[in-house]
Scaffold this motif. Structure first.
Motif, short mmCIF file in Angstrom:
data_model
loop_
_atom_site.label_atom_id
_atom_site.label_comp_id
_atom_site.label_asym_id
_atom_site.label_seq_id
_atom_site.Cartn_x
_atom_site.Cartn_y
_atom_site.Cartn_z
N SER A 1 40.71 3.03 29.38
CA SER A 1 39.47 3.51 28.77
C SER A 1 39.47 5.04 28.68
CB SER A 1 38.28 3.04 29.59
OG SER A 1 37.09 3.60 29.13
N GLU A 2 39.87 5.70 29.75
CA GLU A 2 39.90 7.16 29.76
C GLU A 2 40.86 7.73 28.72
OE1 GLU A 2 40.81 8.04 33.84
OE2 GLU A 2 38.70 8.07 34.42
N ILE A 3 42.02 7.12 28.57
CA ILE A 3 43.00 7.63 27.62
C ILE A 3 42.53 7.38 26.18
CG2 ILE A 3 44.65 5.75 27.21
CD1 ILE A 3 45.74 9.21 28.33
N GLU A 4 41.83 6.27 25.94
CA GLU A 4 41.26 6.01 24.61
C GLU A 4 40.18 7.03 24.27
OE1 GLU A 4 41.76 4.03 21.88
OE2 GLU A 4 43.65 3.56 22.88
N PHE B 1 45.99 17.80 35.95
CA PHE B 1 44.56 17.98 35.76
C PHE B 1 43.81 16.88 36.50
CE2 PHE B 1 46.65 19.87 32.16
CZ PHE B 1 45.95 21.05 31.95
N LYS B 2 42.56 17.15 36.85
CA LYS B 2 41.74 16.16 37.54
C LYS B 2 41.26 15.06 36.60
CE LYS B 2 39.95 19.41 40.92
NZ LYS B 2 38.78 20.17 41.36
N ASN B 3 40.92 15.46 35.36
CA ASN B 3 40.35 14.49 34.43
C ASN B 3 40.61 14.90 32.98
OD1 ASN B 3 38.33 16.44 33.78
ND2 ASN B 3 37.25 15.83 35.63
N SER B 4 40.19 14.05 32.06
CA SER B 4 40.44 14.30 30.63
C SER B 4 39.64 15.50 30.12
CB SER B 4 40.12 13.06 29.81
OG SER B 4 38.78 12.68 29.99
N ARG B 5 38.48 15.75 30.69
CA ARG B 5 37.67 16.89 30.27
C ARG B 5 38.43 18.19 30.50
NH1 ARG B 5 33.17 16.49 33.50
NH2 ARG B 5 32.65 14.66 32.30
N ALA C 1 36.03 -3.96 23.71
CA ALA C 1 35.86 -2.55 24.05
C ALA C 1 35.90 -2.38 25.56
CB ALA C 1 34.53 -2.04 23.52
N LEU C 2 36.44 -1.24 26.00
CA LEU C 2 36.46 -0.92 27.42
C LEU C 2 35.29 0.01 27.72
CD1 LEU C 2 40.28 -0.24 27.75
CD2 LEU C 2 39.05 -2.26 28.50
N ILE C 3 34.51 -0.34 28.71
CA ILE C 3 33.36 0.48 29.09
C ILE C 3 33.58 0.98 30.51
CG2 ILE C 3 30.86 0.52 29.45
CD1 ILE C 3 30.71 -1.87 27.50
#
Length: 158
Positions: free
Chosen positions: A15-18, A89-93, A120-122
């Protein structure tokens, strides 16, 4: 700049990579398949178990061999770094902010790729407070965030 994306591990990582992919496309970056030539490879890593961490390291090394000129950025939970990784990095942001600041944007947007998923991934939580003996998420993730139930019911209705 051509950016390849990889996700290792659970549905949360997928989900995060999408979400990162959509953000990169909207910002004007080219997102390509990791088998194609690319300048940057972003990996959403997994270290929940020793086996998952080993697979993560193997895939990062394999990707670097396939595209040695590319840089490799890693996000997610990775217990240790390896020489093939250029930045963690810690996250996608954090990755998105870094890319926008340090790499020029493409002039033209790539058309959205067709999604092959049927569901969908939530993302409903990030991090974990439990201390399971087999898992190291609670050691790697300092912040535990859960989405409000109201948001989940709205997402489900869509």
């Amino acid at each position: 700049m051509k950016i390849a994306l990889s996700s290792i591990g659970c549905k949360l990582n997928q989900s995060e990579i999408e979400n990162l992919k959509q953000s990169l496309l909207q910002a004007g970056y080219f997102v390509v398949d990791k088998s194609k030539p690319h300048d940057l490879h972003i990996v959403n890593a997994c270290s929940i178990t020793q086996g998952a961490e080993q697979i993560t390291r193997q895939k990062i090394r394999k990707a670097k061999r396939q595209s040695p000129q590319s840089q490799t950025f890693v996000m997610g939970c990775l217990n240790q770094t390896i020489p093939e990784i250029n930045k963690v990095f810690k996250n996608s942001r954090e990755i998105l902010e870094f890319i926008k600041k340090n790499y020029p944007q493409s002039q033209y947007l790539m058309p959205n790729a067709q999604c092959r998923k049927t569901r969908a991934l939530i993302k409903i939580q990030s991090g974990c407070n439990f201390n399971c003996t087999y898992c190291i998420i609670h050691k790697l993730s300092l912040i535990h965030i859960s989405e409000p139930t109201r948001l989940l019911s709205i997402s489900y209705a869509v």
